[in-house]
Design an enzyme around this catalytic site. Structure first.
Site, short mmCIF file in Angstrom:
data_model
loop_
_atom_site.label_atom_id
_atom_site.label_comp_id
_atom_site.label_asym_id
_atom_site.label_seq_id
_atom_site.Cartn_x
_atom_site.Cartn_y
_atom_site.Cartn_z
N HIS A 1 2.76 15.06 -64.37
CA HIS A 1 3.69 14.08 -64.96
C HIS A 1 3.66 14.17 -66.50
O HIS A 1 2.95 13.39 -67.13
CB HIS A 1 3.33 12.68 -64.50
CG HIS A 1 3.61 12.45 -63.06
ND1 HIS A 1 4.84 12.06 -62.60
CD2 HIS A 1 2.83 12.61 -61.96
CE1 HIS A 1 4.81 11.95 -61.28
NE2 HIS A 1 3.60 12.29 -60.87
N GLU B 1 4.13 16.44 -46.03
CA GLU B 1 4.25 15.00 -46.25
C GLU B 1 5.28 14.40 -45.29
O GLU B 1 5.07 13.33 -44.74
CB GLU B 1 4.67 14.74 -47.70
CG GLU B 1 4.88 13.26 -48.02
CD GLU B 1 5.15 12.98 -49.49
OE1 GLU B 1 5.36 13.93 -50.27
OE2 GLU B 1 5.15 11.79 -49.86
N CYS C 1 6.71 16.77 -60.30
CA CYS C 1 5.90 16.49 -59.12
C CYS C 1 6.72 16.71 -57.84
O CYS C 1 6.97 17.85 -57.48
CB CYS C 1 5.31 15.08 -59.22
SG CYS C 1 3.77 14.93 -58.32
N GLU D 1 5.76 13.16 -68.55
CA GLU D 1 6.34 11.97 -69.19
C GLU D 1 5.27 10.97 -69.63
O GLU D 1 5.49 10.18 -70.55
CB GLU D 1 7.33 11.28 -68.24
CG GLU D 1 6.73 10.56 -67.03
CD GLU D 1 6.49 11.45 -65.81
OE1 GLU D 1 6.41 12.68 -65.99
OE2 GLU D 1 6.35 10.92 -64.69
N1 GLN Z 1 4.74 12.76 -52.66
C1 GLN Z 1 4.32 13.95 -53.34
C2 GLN Z 1 2.83 14.19 -53.20
O1 GLN Z 1 2.09 13.30 -52.90
C3 GLN Z 1 4.70 13.90 -54.80
C4 GLN Z 1 4.06 12.78 -55.53
C5 GLN Z 1 4.70 12.52 -56.85
O2 GLN Z 1 5.83 12.91 -57.08
N2 GLN Z 1 4.02 11.81 -57.73
O3 GLN Z 1 2.39 15.30 -53.41
#
Ligand code: GLN
Length: 565
Positions: free
Chosen positions: A537, A422, A398, A539
């Site tokens: 994700h 971000e 991510c 995991e």
């Molecule tokens: N902050 C990043 C986003 O919102 C990644 C989020 C994350 O790693 N779960 O895209």
């Protein structure tokens, strides 16, 4: 001895298709006793005897879901396929049973109250005074009963400990729920602690007695008591607990510290937990368990050869629970390769302005996990650069994928001020060229989702399972052994596909895309032993008995790296 093996259905022929049996799991004395783990292990033991199970968590806090809580505070947020942000205990449930959790498997007081208040505004209770009993308790009971006809056993864990003010409506609701059901349909399992007093060399049972007394004062009599203890519990003490707590001696189950959480199913089975639960339901003779899955898991864990060192370069490094599923998935990856994985948490902030080599050189692989906010990101970008340049295996998850893309954009594609929107949003000023941008509109299943930057913070991300198409012949397609996958997401920002050509020209291949081709899901460096970034994700879907291919592949690459250095 003649053992008659009856098919499981024989016990449920009258009830299957009608309703599940319920085990309510509560805790007392202190928190963090491993209630979630005990629930998950019990689920796996019932499965081993051929029953179907579902696990559920009822949390007394007032947040509507844990999505808005800091990982420092509450540990990781576990995301389900259907896009709920839930408690990390649901991760344990999935890892032990393989049953995918749903939105309806996690509820908090906040959610319950918000439903009740929303109904009140709609006029659903018109004319009535809204009260904890019956309106809040009814809402809880409705939640507990969802999917009642789908499984043999529903295991409901109540968060917190008996006596907590916030927990009371939940305890009252489960009391009523059991009362509403036919006799024998619901049982109560309570976890407590037996402290050891070194001075007198004794295990003390009084806190357990008090905790059960507290439970009984609100109308709940435990059927099974699980007692955590660092020392063996003598039979005499077991009999005493049984007598004072009004529980059968064989239903007083000792829970000792374990080498690994994955030993819990075998350990609980040895001390008779599943038998005690089946006895409490009067299921006799109980179907014989098949423990081979857990024997194999333990065999892999205890017969690992060698060790690989993995650096997890993140921000929430003080609390291991913040990356619970990643730690577990790495262990699973180790099990797939029969090697021990030693994960070390490195704070990305330490090398924001310096060469990360002295901090990262001793590792065989680098993992940059998910995260929110700008703090530490320059360090993560440096970690990605280090891994790329030195040929060290890299897995970016991510935010970790976004950082790898920014690194390539800056250092390979010449976008020197590449960054993520971000960080600009957070800072309130424009400083970067947004290679990673805020996604405002996307497709989920058959409908379009729209979001604004200013939307509520809770539950407004791209959440839950989305599919991706993998490029045939790519490393990631080889790792997965397929070109169609489905993985869980939790993020607001996306890699901008308009940089695809420029980045691919520099060797960063976009090897996984959303089915409509708009959203990059996976990137990998072509000329690198193992460098993969994923927007999702992985995991969250790894299990000890089914390690996730990305983690199995990552650890395999780390093993190869360890043989080089
Ligand atoms: N902050 C990043 C986003 O919102 C990644 C989020 C994350 O790693 N779960 O895209």
């Amino acid at each position: 001895m003649l053992v008659v093996l009856l098919p499981v259905q024989a016990y449920f022929c009258c009830s299957r298709g009608l309703m599940a049996r319920y085990v309510f799991i509560t805790g007392g004395v202190v928190s963090s006793l491993g209630k979630g783990l005990a629930s998950a292990a019990l689920g796996s033991l019932l499965q081993a005897r051929g029953f179907s199970v579902r696990l559920r968590k009822l949390d007394p806090y007032l947040n509507v879901d844990p999505g808005t809580m800091s990982p420092f505070e509450h540990g990781e947020v576990f995301v389900t396929d259907d896009g709920a942000e839930t408690d990390l205990d649901l991760g344990h449930y999935e890892r032990f049973t393989g049953v995918s959790a749903r939105k309806t498997d996690s509820v908090s007081s906040g959610r319950i109250y918000s439903n009740v208040l929303e109904k009140e505004r709609r006029g659903a209770y018109l004319g009535k005074t809204i009260q904890v009993i019956p309106h809040v308790t009814n809402e809880i009971k409705d939640f507990i009963g969802v999917g009642d006809d789908e499984v043999d056993f529903m295991l409901c864990e109540i968060g917190g400990t008996v006596g907590d003010i916030e927990g009371l409506p939940f305890f009252e609701a489960i009391r009523q729920f059991a009362q509403d059901k036919p006799r024998g349909q619901c049982i109560f399992m309570h976890l407590t602690l037996l402290p050891y007093l070194a001075a007198s060399g004794e295990l003390k049972t009084k806190p357990t007695q008090h905790s059960v007394k507290e439970l009984r004062s609100i109308g709940l009599q435990p059927d099974v008591l699980v007692c955590r203890s660092e020392h063996p519990i003598p039979d005499k003490e077991r009999a005493k607990i049984a007598l004072f707590c009004n529980v059968r001696p064989e239903a007083v189950i000792p829970a000792y510290d374990l080498r690994s959480i994955y030993e819990a199913p075998l350990a609980y089975h040895r001390v008779g937990l599943d038998q005690a639960v089946l006895d409490a339901f009067g299921i006799s003779p109980a179907p014989r368990p098949d423990m081979t899955r857990w024997e194999d898991v333990m065999d892999r864990l205890t017969h690992a050869e060698g060790e690989v060192r993995v650096a997890i370069v993140g921000k929430y490094v003080q609390l291991e629970d913040a990356y619970k599923s990643i730690a577990e998935a790495l262990t699973h990856g180790g099990m797939a390769n029969r090697v021990k994985v030693k994960a070390e948490w490195i704070d990305a902030e330490i090398f924001e302005n310096e060469d990360p080599a002295p901090h990262l050189e001793r590792f065989h692989a680098i993992l940059v996990p998910g995260g929110f906010g700008e703090r530490g990101t320059e360090g993560k970008i440096r970690a990605a650069q280090f891994a790329r340049e030195k040929g060290v295996p890299y897995l970016g998850i991510c935010l970790g994928m976004q950082m790898a893309v920014i690194e390539a954009a800056r250092n390979l594609a010449g976008v020197s001020d590449a960054g993520s929107e971000e960080f600009d949003h957070e800072a309130g000023e424009k400083r970067f060229t947004p290679v990673v941008y805020h996604l405002k509109e996307w497709v989920q299943g058959n409908h379009r989702v729209e979001r604004k930057v200013t939307d509520d913070k809770g539950g407004t991300m791209r959440l839950g399972a989305y599919s991706a198409a993998l490029k045939a012949g790519s490393r990631v397609a080889e790792v997965y052994g397929t070109t169609e996958i489905e993985e869980r997401h939790r993020h607001r920002y996306e890699v901008d596909v308009k940089y695809r050509e420029a980045l691919e020209g520099c060797g960063l291949v976009f090897s996984g895309m959303s089915p409509d081709g708009r959203l990059p899901e996976i990137v990998e460096h072509k000329d690198h032993p193992w460098f993969i970034g994923v927007q999702f994700h992985p995991e969250l879907k790894s299990k000890p008995f089914a390690p996730h291919p990305l983690f199995a592949g990552f650890v395999k690459a780390a093993l190869a790296q360890s043989r080089l250095v």
